[in-house]
Design a protein around this motif. Sequence first.
Motif, PDB file in Angstrom:
ATOM      1  N   THR A   1     -13.521   0.074   1.780  1.00 12.06           N
ATOM      2  CA  THR A   1     -13.718   0.524   3.140  1.00 12.06           C
ATOM      3  C   THR A   1     -15.018   1.410   3.057  1.00 12.06           C
ATOM      4  OG1 THR A   1     -12.364   2.309   3.333  1.00 12.06           O
ATOM      5  CG2 THR A   1     -11.600   0.494   4.307  1.00 12.06           C
TER       6      THR A   1
ATOM      7  N   CYS B   1      -8.451  11.382  -0.760  1.00 13.49           N
ATOM      8  CA  CYS B   1      -7.223  10.548  -0.306  1.00 13.49           C
ATOM      9  C   CYS B   1      -5.894  11.225  -1.343  1.00 13.49           C
ATOM     10  CB  CYS B   1      -7.186   9.171  -0.404  1.00 13.49           C
ATOM     11  SG  CYS B   1      -8.498   8.201   0.311  1.00 13.49           S
ATOM     12  N   ARG B   2      -6.117  11.042  -2.604  1.00 11.13           N
ATOM     13  CA  ARG B   2      -4.953  11.327  -3.442  1.00 11.13           C
ATOM     14  C   ARG B   2      -5.291  12.793  -4.312  1.00 11.13           C
ATOM     15  NH1 ARG B   2      -6.134   5.862  -3.044  1.00 11.13           N
ATOM     16  NH2 ARG B   2      -4.484   4.803  -1.931  1.00 11.13           N
TER      17      ARG B   2
ATOM     18  N   GLU C   1     -15.644   8.027   7.072  1.00  9.35           N
ATOM     19  CA  GLU C   1     -16.769   7.333   6.598  1.00  9.35           C
ATOM     20  C   GLU C   1     -17.600   6.618   7.258  1.00  9.35           C
ATOM     21  OE1 GLU C   1     -14.328   4.185   4.395  1.00  9.35           O
ATOM     22  OE2 GLU C   1     -13.628   5.734   2.795  1.00  9.35           O
TER      23      GLU C   1
ATOM     24  N   ARG D   1      -2.231  -4.758  -7.547  1.00 12.04           N
ATOM     25  CA  ARG D   1      -1.590  -3.550  -7.336  1.00 12.04           C
ATOM     26  C   ARG D   1       0.013  -3.387  -6.631  1.00 12.04           C
ATOM     27  NH1 ARG D   1      -4.239   0.864  -3.120  1.00 12.04           N
ATOM     28  NH2 ARG D   1      -3.115  -0.662  -1.639  1.00 12.04           N
TER      29      ARG D   1
ATOM     30  N   GLN E   1      -8.290   7.936  10.754  1.00 14.85           N
ATOM     31  CA  GLN E   1      -8.231   7.655   9.301  1.00 14.85           C
ATOM     32  C   GLN E   1      -9.216   7.973   8.472  1.00 14.85           C
ATOM     33  OE1 GLN E   1      -6.505   3.363  10.378  1.00 14.85           O
ATOM     34  NE2 GLN E   1      -7.135   3.201   8.295  1.00 14.85           N
ATOM     35  N   GLY E   2      -8.976   7.383   7.018  1.00 11.25           N
ATOM     36  CA  GLY E   2     -10.163   7.705   6.316  1.00 11.25           C
ATOM     37  C   GLY E   2     -11.387   7.191   6.587  1.00 11.25           C
ATOM     38  N   ARG E   3     -11.069   5.833   6.989  1.00  8.79           N
ATOM     39  CA  ARG E   3     -12.555   5.157   7.162  1.00  8.79           C
ATOM     40  C   ARG E   3     -13.184   5.552   8.409  1.00  8.79           C
ATOM     41  NH1 ARG E   3      -9.147  -0.356   7.246  1.00  8.79           N
ATOM     42  NH2 ARG E   3      -8.027   0.811   6.020  1.00  8.79           N
TER      43      ARG E   3
ATOM     44  N   PHE F   1     -14.199   2.708  -2.938  1.00 10.67           N
ATOM     45  CA  PHE F   1     -12.982   1.910  -2.141  1.00 10.67           C
ATOM     46  C   PHE F   1     -13.732   1.028  -1.313  1.00 10.67           C
ATOM     47  CE2 PHE F   1      -9.618   1.325   0.923  1.00 10.67           C
ATOM     48  CZ  PHE F   1      -8.696   0.746  -0.055  1.00 10.67           C
TER      49      PHE F   1
ATOM     50  N   ASN G   1      -8.919   4.752  -7.058  1.00  6.81           N
ATOM     51  CA  ASN G   1      -8.013   3.789  -6.430  1.00  6.81           C
ATOM     52  C   ASN G   1      -8.188   2.355  -6.853  1.00  6.81           C
ATOM     53  OD1 ASN G   1      -6.115   2.181  -5.075  1.00  6.81           O
ATOM     54  ND2 ASN G   1      -7.071   2.583  -3.023  1.00  6.81           N
TER      55      ASN G   1
ATOM     56  N   THR H   1       0.712  -1.019  -0.134  1.00  9.46           N
ATOM     57  CA  THR H   1      -0.003  -0.005  -0.149  1.00  9.46           C
ATOM     58  C   THR H   1       0.732   1.229  -0.090  1.00  9.46           C
ATOM     59  OG1 THR H   1      -1.756   1.107   1.095  1.00  9.46           O
ATOM     60  CG2 THR H   1      -0.314  -0.151   2.676  1.00  9.46           C
TER      61      THR H   1
ATOM     62  N   SER I   1      -8.573  10.478   3.752  1.00  7.84           N
ATOM     63  CA  SER I   1      -7.382   9.751   4.688  1.00  7.84           C
ATOM     64  C   SER I   1      -5.956  10.202   4.328  1.00  7.84           C
ATOM     65  CB  SER I   1      -7.209   8.041   3.794  1.00  7.84           C
ATOM     66  OG  SER I   1      -6.112   7.523   4.310  1.00  7.84           O
TER      67      SER I   1
ATOM     68  N   ASP J   1     -14.239  11.840  -2.025  1.00  2.56           N
ATOM     69  CA  ASP J   1     -13.343  10.847  -1.287  1.00  2.56           C
ATOM     70  C   ASP J   1     -11.789  11.320  -1.967  1.00  2.56           C
ATOM     71  OD1 ASP J   1     -11.375   9.056  -0.591  1.00  2.56           O
ATOM     72  OD2 ASP J   1     -12.624   7.178  -0.798  1.00  2.56           O
TER      73      ASP J   1
ATOM     74  N   THR K   1     -14.396   9.475  -6.261  1.00  3.51           N
ATOM     75  CA  THR K   1     -13.234   9.024  -5.753  1.00  3.51           C
ATOM     76  C   THR K   1     -11.903   9.774  -6.511  1.00  3.51           C
ATOM     77  OG1 THR K   1     -14.188   7.256  -4.751  1.00  3.51           O
ATOM     78  CG2 THR K   1     -11.806   7.148  -4.593  1.00  3.51           C
TER      79      THR K   1
ATOM     80  N   LYS L   1      -3.219   9.588   5.237  1.00  8.49           N
ATOM     81  CA  LYS L   1      -2.308   8.498   5.039  1.00  8.49           C
ATOM     82  C   LYS L   1      -1.689   8.481   3.783  1.00  8.49           C
ATOM     83  CE  LYS L   1      -3.086   4.506   7.386  1.00  8.49           C
ATOM     84  NZ  LYS L   1      -3.611   3.623   7.946  1.00  8.49           N
ATOM     85  N   LYS L   2      -2.389   9.143   2.526  1.00  4.25           N
ATOM     86  CA  LYS L   2      -1.962   9.119   1.358  1.00  4.25           C
ATOM     87  C   LYS L   2      -1.392  10.426   0.967  1.00  4.25           C
ATOM     88  CE  LYS L   2      -5.049   5.680   1.252  1.00  4.25           C
ATOM     89  NZ  LYS L   2      -5.901   5.301   2.437  1.00  4.25           N
TER      90      LYS L   2
END
Length: 463
Positions: free
Chosen positions: A125, A216-217, A103, A405, A98-100, A123, A185, A49, A254, A214, A181, A256-257
């Motif tokens: 989650t 994250c990225r 959510e 991935r 975190q992201g979830r 995604f 992802n 990941t 999230s 969403d 998203t 974390k990304k």
Amino acid sequence: MKTIIEPFKIKTVEPIKFTTIQQREQLLRDAGYNPFLIHAEDVLIDLLTDSGTSAMSSKQWAGIMDGDESYAGARSFFRFEKSVKDLTGFKFIIPTHQGRAAEKILFTLLGGKGKYFPNNTHFDTTRANIEYSGAEAFDLLNEVGKSTETIADFKGDIDIPALERFIQEKGRENIPLLMLTITNNAGGGQPVSMKNIKQVRVIADKYKIPFFLDACRFAENAFFIKKREPGYQNKSVKEIAQEMFSYADGCTMSAKKDALVNMGGFLAMNDAELAGKARNILIVTEGFPTYGGLAGRDLEAIAQGLEEIVDEHYLTYRIRSVEYLGEKIRNAGVPFLEPPGGHAIYLDAKRLLPHIPPHEFPGQSIVCELYRLGGIRSVEVGSVMFGKNDQLTGKFIPSAMELVRLAIPRRVYTQSHIDYVAECVIEAFENRRNMPGYRITYEAPMLRHFTAQFEPLHPKRSL
Ligand code: F0G
């Protein structure tokens, strides 16, 4: 100069452990052929990941020391809130662990039986949180996004006519939220165009349904817009990101990304009433509104990360390093989802292992082989993750795509690491006829890929 270099110097290093093929075969057996269950120490290059695996900068580490750990009203919260507001323009910023967790709060409030949530591709989650609430999640990706071979600029776009039909069929009153998203992802890390984001805004206004990203990225998505969408070449990535967020009513994130931290996330929105309800849940499940599920130091690191991620030297190197891996394996004929995504290469297991049918999990076979051969950990995004058995007939329903991935952590690996990964993927490809299918021997009722156990079906070798 033409060479694109890592735009940083390395100040701290973390040794990685080498193991032999024989050791890895044993480790695979012990883990039930599920690399999620292998100890990270026994992994040489970890491409499981890009989430929470970034290398933080010296300024982020300085922020960690400087974090204000007061329970209420910490300075670090206000720095975090300011940086998120500056980027997204949203009025209410709710930190989560975190992201979830963002959510979970959102779909606890908006979900429930009889509700439907469309997205380009949810995604796992996000889908799980929607389904856990009793609601249903629908993926409405455009046709081109579903092909692994077609090269197109914005394969993450949602299918706009399908979205409109969906709203008319299900009834706008049953659709609490539209989602996109960015980048997509589960669909190959492919970007969504600004045009598509604007079209979703128009539909959101027409049917009076809120629209969340969403996110994250978001920075990788914004960089693709700058490079690929007419009219954005001369705008900064930050301006493009701000424009993307300006069309939405809120986001889940999230951190974390694309906030370059090891832990963190947030929920953001403009609706004061919804934000009030979200904060009430936050207090019960995460923490007081000025820290949510995080420590003050985490909030500092996110604030700093959000500034660093929009740096265009960083994003040029980031997107190029994923593309570089794609180029190397493409030249050797390895099939993967084209074009390379923002954070990962997705090998196309259906085309790579045509002799293994979906119910024998071709993606899992590749995942095991990459670990066996080179100590590389990747993840199956195919019928292990998304496949199901029909509740009535028990018939196997495969995932639309069978992918593996190879997610690239941010600022962690150098070009020679990527060269090694390419060599290993190419060698696996050349030996593909010897790779076995797999059978599941244990699975959990939800998100089974994390804990499932497998057995190789036709073990030609010691595997
Ligand atoms: N949304 C997307 C698009 C994601 O990729 C993830 C996480 C989440 C939400 C949930 O965020 O992990 O902070 O709770 N993706 C990771 C991955 C796990 O490996 O792609 P989280």
